[in-house]
Design an enzyme around this catalytic site. Sequence first.
Site, short mmCIF file in Angstrom:
data_model
loop_
_atom_site.label_atom_id
_atom_site.label_comp_id
_atom_site.label_asym_id
_atom_site.label_seq_id
_atom_site.Cartn_x
_atom_site.Cartn_y
_atom_site.Cartn_z
N GLU A 122 9.11 16.90 15.39
CA GLU A 122 9.70 16.94 13.83
C GLU A 122 9.04 17.84 12.96
O GLU A 122 7.57 17.47 13.09
CB GLU A 122 9.43 15.30 13.37
CG GLU A 122 9.93 15.19 12.39
CD GLU A 122 9.57 13.59 11.47
OE1 GLU A 122 8.46 13.00 11.97
OE2 GLU A 122 10.57 13.02 10.99
N CYS A 149 13.49 11.69 6.52
CA CYS A 149 13.44 11.12 8.26
C CYS A 149 14.65 11.67 8.86
O CYS A 149 14.94 11.70 9.90
CB CYS A 149 13.23 9.66 8.37
SG CYS A 149 14.15 8.79 7.20
N LYS A 208 0.71 -1.20 0.01
CA LYS A 208 -0.07 -0.08 -0.06
C LYS A 208 0.85 1.17 -0.02
O LYS A 208 1.63 1.76 0.90
CB LYS A 208 -0.84 0.09 1.12
CG LYS A 208 -2.07 1.01 0.96
CD LYS A 208 -2.30 1.91 2.19
CE LYS A 208 -1.59 2.91 2.43
NZ LYS A 208 -1.84 4.31 1.65
N SER A 257 5.10 8.04 10.17
CA SER A 257 5.17 8.71 11.45
C SER A 257 5.28 7.93 12.63
O SER A 257 4.51 6.69 12.60
CB SER A 257 4.13 9.79 11.49
OG SER A 257 2.87 9.16 11.33
N GLU A 299 9.80 2.03 10.98
CA GLU A 299 10.89 2.90 10.82
C GLU A 299 10.09 4.52 10.92
O GLU A 299 9.41 4.72 9.92
CB GLU A 299 11.71 2.78 9.26
CG GLU A 299 12.44 1.61 9.28
CD GLU A 299 13.62 1.63 10.20
OE1 GLU A 299 13.85 2.93 10.61
OE2 GLU A 299 14.00 0.50 10.51
P1 NAP Z 1 2.27 8.66 8.01
O1 NAP Z 1 1.23 9.86 7.70
O2 NAP Z 1 2.51 7.91 8.95
O3 NAP Z 1 1.86 7.71 6.63
C1 NAP Z 1 2.66 6.53 6.07
C2 NAP Z 1 1.98 5.43 5.21
O4 NAP Z 1 0.97 4.92 6.83
C3 NAP Z 1 1.00 6.02 4.44
O5 NAP Z 1 1.05 5.07 3.18
C4 NAP Z 1 -0.16 6.10 5.00
O6 NAP Z 1 -1.07 6.05 4.06
C5 NAP Z 1 -0.21 4.95 5.96
N1 NAP Z 1 -1.11 5.21 7.02
C6 NAP Z 1 -1.95 6.10 7.57
N2 NAP Z 1 -2.62 6.09 8.70
C7 NAP Z 1 -2.62 4.52 8.75
C8 NAP Z 1 -3.08 3.68 9.49
N3 NAP Z 1 -4.12 4.11 10.63
N4 NAP Z 1 -3.07 2.23 9.45
C9 NAP Z 1 -2.15 1.69 8.42
N5 NAP Z 1 -1.63 2.61 7.60
C10 NAP Z 1 -1.65 3.92 7.75
O7 NAP Z 1 3.56 9.33 7.38
P2 NAP Z 1 4.05 10.28 6.08
O8 NAP Z 1 3.43 11.50 6.33
O9 NAP Z 1 3.68 9.41 4.82
O10 NAP Z 1 5.55 10.30 6.21
C11 NAP Z 1 6.43 11.18 6.80
C12 NAP Z 1 6.78 10.42 8.14
O11 NAP Z 1 7.55 9.32 7.86
C13 NAP Z 1 7.88 11.35 8.96
O12 NAP Z 1 7.50 11.10 10.40
C14 NAP Z 1 9.13 10.66 8.60
O13 NAP Z 1 10.04 10.89 9.49
C15 NAP Z 1 8.88 9.11 8.44
N6 NAP Z 1 10.02 8.44 7.79
C16 NAP Z 1 10.51 7.70 8.57
C17 NAP Z 1 11.63 7.04 7.70
C18 NAP Z 1 12.64 5.91 8.36
O14 NAP Z 1 13.22 5.25 7.90
N7 NAP Z 1 12.56 6.25 9.98
C19 NAP Z 1 11.81 7.05 6.17
C20 NAP Z 1 10.81 8.05 5.78
C21 NAP Z 1 10.01 8.72 6.46
P3 NAP Z 1 -1.87 7.52 3.59
O15 NAP Z 1 -0.82 7.98 2.61
O16 NAP Z 1 -2.74 6.95 2.78
O17 NAP Z 1 -2.30 8.47 4.58
#
Ligand code: NAP
Length: 495
Positions: free
Chosen positions: A385, A284, A175, A229, A250
Amino acid sequence: MADIYKNYINGEWVDSSSGETFENRNPANHDEVVGIFPKSTQEDADRAIAAAKEAQAKWRLVPAPERGKIMRKVGDLMVQRKEELARLMTREMGKVINETRGDVQEGIDTAYYAEGESRRLFAEAAPSELPNKWAFTTRLPIGVAGIITPWNFPVAIPTWKMFPAITCGNAVVFKPATDTPACGGKLVEIMTEAGVPKGVVNIVYGSGRTVGMRLVEHPDVRAISFTGSSDIGKIINAKGGQQLKRISLELGGKNAQLVMDDANLELALDGVLWGAFGTTGQRCTATSRLLLHKDIHDKFVEMLVERVNKLKLGNGLDESVEVGPLVNEAQQKTIDEYCSIGKEEGAEMVCGGKIPDDPELAKGWFYKPTVFINVKRTMRIFQEEIFGPVLSISKINSFEEGVEHLNDSVYGLSSSIYTQDINNAFRAIRDFQAGITYVNGPTIGAECHFPFGGVKETGNGHREGGWTVYDFFTEWKTIYVDFSGKLQRAQIDNY
Ligand code: NAP
């Protein structure tokens, strides 16, 4: 005309069962629709999970080196289509073209690395404590893996997860993030063209709450690999934990670069510009905090502000552009709010802090690269963040105070020190609470054949990348073969 995309389930490109769709727009020009995608339901996810389960039963029996050969083909096809993927990614999420080429390259590297690892799924053997008995181990696939990814590395991150999962003999349901569905679709297209069998890879578009959560809740999905996140990671951990699934998380970061008084300042400056404003700060591992030794603080801030003010904003397809837009309007609002919070908290904004008024940028979600000084540890812009082009600078009096500041975070992903003092460099390696430490390099720049991940609220102890992710996607089995012809009781008959 925007391209129309479909789900890929059990070897077929299909619409959502609801018939509903959503569109994705270019963040550098919101008039441009990049693609139209199925808005999938739980039933679509269920069908993909069932297909994956059935396909995995056969896929697990294919020798791993044969699976690896398909990964090499995936890599070859990605090389051929690198420019196409990079340009699509820039249109889809805004990163400048040089960086999106790098994102695709990381996927290529991950594919070729997977081929190598397919011949290296090492297990161990040791002598049994009993005569005429052998003991050894092997590693087996887990089953169906749910792959949930963010938008900031739309090719690299899915490859970090799917390639090792499939190489280990698992099947996946992927997904992608709602903000970057097109790149995910192209990647799956390449995987199928390279020979990944039907059902072994599936993509289901749709919201995290509906499709993502279904993967987490469905009992036939035994492993979840999630990047995103920390807030969502905690929800996934709690839900998936109820079924004792294997879950790799992650999550967020609040990475700091420490610059000591003996550092090469030009080098440290290049590092922080790349670390803080590359990918418009939406990594990230982005450098979000800069800790400057008091003796070089004022000079360094002056050098930095001069360079930040010259950074060229624009559409990332223009090779001369250095900073692209934010991924969407909500993100632009969030960054603007954090800039107001920083000012209210008493930090001093020395550049940026607003949406640019250049009419050429009016159709994109741009934000001026921003620097705050006099940032205190208690401030929200030091602790939270922000995920945008905002750098918070604090003055420190000593190496020890730098370490304390750096570690004062709920996150622990990446870290960096600029110094010529080898003793401080090694102390930093030992004392920085982070999964990654760079010496005389910025906080960004991971390589695919090394473990990647962080401590504290950045994750739950698993690592992506390198050989470690192959551990995540396999189960250990221990085998005892007794050829003594009699019952031998361990811990009893030999004592
Ligand atoms: P996000 O809002 O947490 O979304 C990540 C993924 O999870 C998306 O595919 C999202 O779908 C899905 N998702 C959202 N709610 C969910 C739920 N209740 N159940 C299952 N899946 C769900 O994060 P983002 O805004 O895309 O990315 C930014 C964050 O990612 C930042 O905090 C960043 O630090 C972190 N990040 C971490 C790393 C690492 O390796 N540590 C690398 C890159 C990014 P939708 O898009 O449909 O909402």
